[in-house]
Enzyme design. Structure first.
Site, PDB file in Angstrom:
ATOM      1  N   ASP A  35      -6.850   4.120  12.934  1.00 13.14           N
ATOM      2  CA  ASP A  35      -5.526   4.713  12.765  1.00 13.14           C
ATOM      3  C   ASP A  35      -5.560   6.036  12.014  1.00 13.14           C
ATOM      4  O   ASP A  35      -4.752   6.927  12.276  1.00 13.14           O
ATOM      5  CB  ASP A  35      -4.599   3.727  12.050  1.00 13.14           C
ATOM      6  N   SER A  60      -4.642  -9.416   9.015  1.00 13.22           N
ATOM      7  CA  SER A  60      -4.059  -8.079   9.045  1.00 13.22           C
ATOM      8  C   SER A  60      -3.374  -7.933  10.397  1.00 13.22           C
ATOM      9  O   SER A  60      -4.008  -8.104  11.438  1.00 13.22           O
ATOM     10  CB  SER A  60      -5.152  -7.021   8.883  1.00 13.22           C
ATOM     11  N   ARG A 115       0.748   5.211  17.068  1.00 11.95           N
ATOM     12  CA  ARG A 115       0.444   6.137  15.975  1.00 11.95           C
ATOM     13  C   ARG A 115       0.786   7.594  16.303  1.00 11.95           C
ATOM     14  O   ARG A 115       1.349   8.298  15.459  1.00 11.95           O
ATOM     15  CB  ARG A 115      -1.022   6.005  15.566  1.00 11.95           C
ATOM     16  N   ASP A 141       0.815  -1.220   0.000  1.00 10.98           N
ATOM     17  CA  ASP A 141       0.000   0.000   0.000  1.00 10.98           C
ATOM     18  C   ASP A 141       0.845   1.264   0.000  1.00 10.98           C
ATOM     19  O   ASP A 141       0.661   2.156  -0.824  1.00 10.98           O
ATOM     20  CB  ASP A 141      -0.946   0.011   1.207  1.00 10.98           C
TER      21      ASP A 141
END
Length: 417
Positions: A124, A176, A95, A15
């Site tokens: 996120d 994931s 994050r 990605d």
């Protein structure tokens, strides 16, 4: 939107690799990539060449493990913050740190935009963008997943081929995952059915409790003002200590959590988490607090901890309230120093010993053997007053409320026509 230079949160995966040419193609801007090493154990060798081959002008690889543990993990641990009773917030507080470093590099590079590869359905995106707004609200924020027409892995691979983006061809995991030095999370695959038990081959950091050693193992952890500083008498830095506890706890199957949680965006999701070292540290710290905190402070701290966990989960790290809560938590930890012994066995983590120079526990007091500390006769008056409201209620129910000796006021003149 006019963009001259954009700083991208970059992992080197499919990605973020295709985001580089996509930004150049759609915004005509220079792209600087930032890869944060938080202990995810991913291969960093060759990452710079890959980023440059994708069209980036530069790649920063930042080792943030120490800062992550010292400034984000340990304050949250000291707060006792656990989201929805089980989740130790491993992804949540990573994050804001990554986003903070991106903002710093954006200033260093004189960039006018930042970008991330988060989807439009998860938490996120909120955590990244709230940090961007808090630390530099003038930066333009680009979220390709909310703009482009790529909707599948096949679409992404086709785009990569069209733009000569180097992609490592390997079998994609059905899960994931997000990993750092504190934990690893698993989502997707069979986990999307909340009735299905996780497959054993899914787990990465922990052995199954059934296959864990048949003998218990003990570990001793020293804390100084709520911060872990030693393991089995040996002084260790944050990275070394957490890594050692991850290995030890994982071998005994400690730290597995299977949770259906409420996402900030309004939907439920199922996640399975492995946090072996963190589970040991939380149990040990709470065991030490039971010895050193007075009851009123401990109980109120538990109330505040829930709010703290929600703020971390929702990406509100850089807020005045979180800073104020941290100040309160630091006060509670001033005397949380001492040693805790923890027993690990077949997936269980149990505190079996604790000691501190600031202990509020005294055996001679607890046995009620000293009348100058506790006179048992005083309990009668205390119980009478403490239970007075219950006694009055019972009398009213059995005897009736009775009548007041005062004349009842006439409120008729205040009635509406």
């Amino acid at each position: 939107m006019t963009v001259n230079k954009c700083v991208l949160a970059y992992s080197g995966g499919l990605d973020t690799s295709i985001i580089v040419p996509w930004l150049r193609e759609n915004y005509g801007c220079e792209v600087v990539c930032v890869c944060a090493d938080l202990g995810q154990e991913e291969e960093l060798d060759g990452l710079e060449a890959k980023a440059l081959a994708s069209g980036a002008s530069k790649l920063y690889i930042e080792d943030l493990r120490g800062e992550f543990l010292t400034d984000f993990v340990f304050p949250t641990l000291a707060a006792g913050a656990v989201y929805e009773r089980q989740y130790l917030l491993g992804t949540s507080f990573a994050r804001p740190l990554i986003a903070k470093r991106i903002v710093e590099i954006a200033a260093q590079e004189d960039a006018d935009a930042v970008a991330h590869g988060c989807t439009g359905k998860g938490n996120d995106q909120v955590r990244f963008e709230l940090t961007f707004k808090a630390l530099n609200p003038k930066l333009k924020i680009i979220a390709p997943w909310r703009e482009w027409h790529i909707r599948s892995r096949e679409d992404a691979l086709e785009y990569a081929a069209q733009h000569d983006v180097p992609v490592k061809q390997s079998r994609r995991s059905i899960y994931s995952r997000d990993r750092n030095i504190w934990h690893i999370s698993h989502e997707g695959g069979i986990l999307e059915d909340p009735w299905q038990e996780p497959a054993e081959d899914m787990f990465v950091l922990t052995a199954s409790p059934e296959s864990a050693p048949d003998r218990p193992e003990y570990v001793e952890i020293d804390f100084r003002q709520g911060v872990p500083v030693r393991m089995d008498g040996a002084s260790m830095g944050p990275v070394e200590l957490v890594s050692a506890l991850n290995k030890l706890g994982g071998a005994h199957g400690v730290g597995r959590v299977d949770l259906v949680e409420n996402r900030l965006v309004g939907m439920k999701s199922r996640g399975v988490y492995e946090t072996p070292g963190g589970t040991i540290l939380l149990a040990a710290l709470q065991g030490l607090e039971s010895l050193t905190l007075d009851g009123e402070t401990m109980h109120y701290k538990d109330v505040v901890a829930q709010k703290y966990a929600e703020m971390v989960y929702n990406g509100r790290w850089y807020t005045p309230l979180r800073e104020a809560l941290d100040a309160f938590m630091r006060t509670t930890q001033q005397h949380v120093s001492g040693r805790v012994r923890v027993k690990l066995y077949k997936g269980r983590c149990v505190v079996v010993g604790r000691q501190s120079p600031y202990s509020l526990y005294r055996e001679d007091f607890a046995t009620f053997g000293a009348d100058d500390v506790y006179n048992q006769k005083d309990a009668e008056g205390f119980i009478n007053l403490y239970g007075l409201s219950m006694k009055v209620r019972a009398l009213l129910e059995s005897q009736g409320p009775g009548a007041s000796g005062y004349e009842e006021p006439d409120f008729s003149e205040f009635k509406r026509d």
